[in-house]
Design an enzyme around this catalytic site. Structure first.
Site, PDB file in Angstrom:
ATOM      1  N   ARG A  27       0.825  -1.222   0.000  1.00 34.78           N
ATOM      2  CA  ARG A  27       0.000   0.000   0.000  1.00 34.78           C
ATOM      3  C   ARG A  27       0.854   1.264   0.000  1.00 34.78           C
ATOM      4  NH1 ARG A  27      -5.651  -1.018   1.876  1.00 34.78           N
ATOM      5  NH2 ARG A  27      -5.997  -2.969   0.831  1.00 34.78           N
ATOM      6  N   ARG A  31      -3.257   6.326   1.268  1.00 35.03           N
ATOM      7  CA  ARG A  31      -3.799   7.504   1.952  1.00 35.03           C
ATOM      8  C   ARG A  31      -2.844   8.238   2.879  1.00 35.03           C
ATOM      9  NH1 ARG A  31      -8.720   4.115   3.966  1.00 35.03           N
ATOM     10  NH2 ARG A  31      -7.000   2.667   3.793  1.00 35.03           N
ATOM     11  N   ARG A  40      -6.884  11.398  -5.450  1.00 38.88           N
ATOM     12  CA  ARG A  40      -8.101  10.647  -5.110  1.00 38.88           C
ATOM     13  C   ARG A  40      -9.310  11.584  -5.123  1.00 38.88           C
ATOM     14  NH1 ARG A  40     -12.111   8.483  -2.782  1.00 38.88           N
ATOM     15  NH2 ARG A  40     -12.032   6.912  -1.146  1.00 38.88           N
ATOM     16  N   ASP A  77      -6.760  -2.663  -7.373  1.00 41.55           N
ATOM     17  CA  ASP A  77      -7.291  -3.361  -6.201  1.00 41.55           C
ATOM     18  C   ASP A  77      -7.568  -4.813  -6.558  1.00 41.55           C
ATOM     19  OD1 ASP A  77      -8.268  -2.454  -3.340  1.00 41.55           O
ATOM     20  OD2 ASP A  77      -9.550  -4.091  -4.018  1.00 41.55           O
ATOM     21  N   TYR A 152     -14.882 -12.032  -0.097  1.00 33.75           N
ATOM     22  CA  TYR A 152     -15.496 -10.718  -0.316  1.00 33.75           C
ATOM     23  C   TYR A 152     -16.783 -10.799  -1.150  1.00 33.75           C
ATOM     24  CZ  TYR A 152     -11.554  -8.154   1.675  1.00 33.75           C
ATOM     25  OH  TYR A 152     -10.622  -7.645   2.533  1.00 33.75           O
TER      26      TYR A 152
END
Ligand code: CP3
Length: 354
Positions: A27, A31, A40, A77, A152
């Site tokens: 990652r 963020r 973003r 992703d 998921y």
């Protein structure tokens, strides 16, 4: 001869000697970087960012421009595959991924491998990023394991313990196997698309493998990971594209994972590199495994923790430094700069006299 200016990462993946331990961060485009937040915002949503190759390329490069990282990982992703299958993915602030169409039993009977054309935005982002990197560092492509994707898609999002897929496993294992088979073919096709577009290595994230018992892990996760690896077109060149397998919570299954056909095992911080090396020998390289929480501590503590990871591996070829899981949004980017520089500095003595 590799055409890359910095090929430490690929050399370590092949367990060849290097001058310093290569480092990259799961990652790393994310963020904790204000420049990521800005793009973003501009994109409007996480999925719009993923699906706009120019923007995905831009955020992939951000950590490479800031830090002396030894590899880039394409911004995307693992859940793009279920999205391409029609599950309709969105990310909701504070809630994580949500599927508008989770897979119910009736849907699973009908699931099919998506046309990889629907994921062409990922291949375009890779092509653009390879061009922009201009051979500076290698680019990693990735996907989720079939098991993690099934968790998921059956759940419809993130849920502690993923009760729905666990129920399906108990009550209709044949149906779950059907889903896993379709996902394995999809993952394989997607990784091959990424390799064709220029990915120099690929990583399989089995984030939820650790939810399973040993028997179930082998039957419902590892079996399909092996199918995926066996189906990859890794190139006929002298050095085939290396495969990294990361199973969160997989500390009890290292020998089985090392025999999956992967080249590198990604490790979380629940196992020491020393212990992992004892268990798998020189069969595969190891990637990891600093606890991401260390990045919230003081510089002195970070330096000490790096030294412990390097010492635990014990020097020599075959180590790629990374965190044991993704970097968290609260981390100060300056601490990441220290981490990367210190891994290089502190690892030098471990690579002398090779
Ligand atoms: O590592 C990188 O820099 C490449 C990009 C990358 C992302 N997701 C971007 C992302 C990678 C390799 C992933 C993999 C991924 N995605 C995994 C496996 C790795 C792991 O963490 O175990 C999983 C389980 C996912 C699914 C996913 N995506 C979740 C559960 C979430 C929400 C949780 C969270 O961290 O917010 C995401 C969102 C996501 N994927 C973000 C990023 C940068 C944050 C979303 C945002 O910007 O709003």
């Amino acid at each position: 001869m590799s055409s890359l200016k910095n090929d430490r990462f690929l050399k370590a993946a092949r367990r060849e000697p290097v001058d310093q331990t290569p480092v990259w961060i799961m990652r790393q485009a994310g963020r904790y970087l204000p420049e990521y937040q800005a793009v973003r915002q501009r994109a409007g949503s996480f999925m719009a960012l993923c699906k706009t190759p120019e923007l995905a390329c831009e955020v992939t490069l951000q950590p490479i421009q800031r830090f002396a990282l030894d590899a880039a990982i394409i911004f995307s992703d693992i859940l793009t595959i279920p999205d391409a299958m029609g599950c309709k993915l969105s990310f909701i602030e504070g809630k994580g991924p949500v599927f508008a169409n989770p897979l119910q039993a009736a849907d699973i009977h009908r699931v099919a491998v998506p046309d990889v054309e629907r994921l062409s935005y990922v291949y375009e982002a890779i092509t653009l990023t390879k061009r922009a990197l201009a051979g500076s560092v290698p680019l990693i492509g990735f996907c989720g394991s079939p098991w993690t994707l099934s968790a998921y898609t059956v759940e419809g999002g993130s849920m502690p313990g993923f009760p729905r897929v666990m129920k399906l496993l108990r009550e209709d294992p044949i149906l779950l196997h059907h889903l896993l088979d379709v996902l394995a073919q999809s993952v394989c096709a997607h990784l091959n698309g990424q390799i064709e577009a220029g990915a120099d290595a690929v990583m399989i994230f089995d984030t939820w493998g650790g939810l399973l018992s040993t028997e179930n892990y082998e039957e419902f996760s590892l079996y399909y990971v092996k199918q995926v690896i066996a189906g990859l077109n890794r190139g006929k060149a002298l050095h085939p594209v290396p495969v990294i397998l990361f199973t969160k919570g997989g500390k009890n299954w290292l020998p089985q994972m090392a025999a999956s056909g992967c080249d590198v095992l990604g490790l979380d911080w629940e196992v020491s590199l020393y212990e992992a090396r004892e268990k798998v020998g020189a069969k595969v390289a190891l990637q990891g495994n600093l606890d991401p929480a260390v990045l919230l501590q003081s510089p002195a503590e970070i330096r000490q923790a790096i030294e412990l990871v390097l010492k635990s591996y014990g020097g020599g070829a075959g180590h790629i430094f990374n965190l044991g899981h993704g970097i968290t949004p609260e981390v100060n980017p300056e601490q990441v700069g220290l981490l990367v520089d210190w891994v290089h500095e502190l690892s030098k003595p471990y690579h002398q006299h090779q």
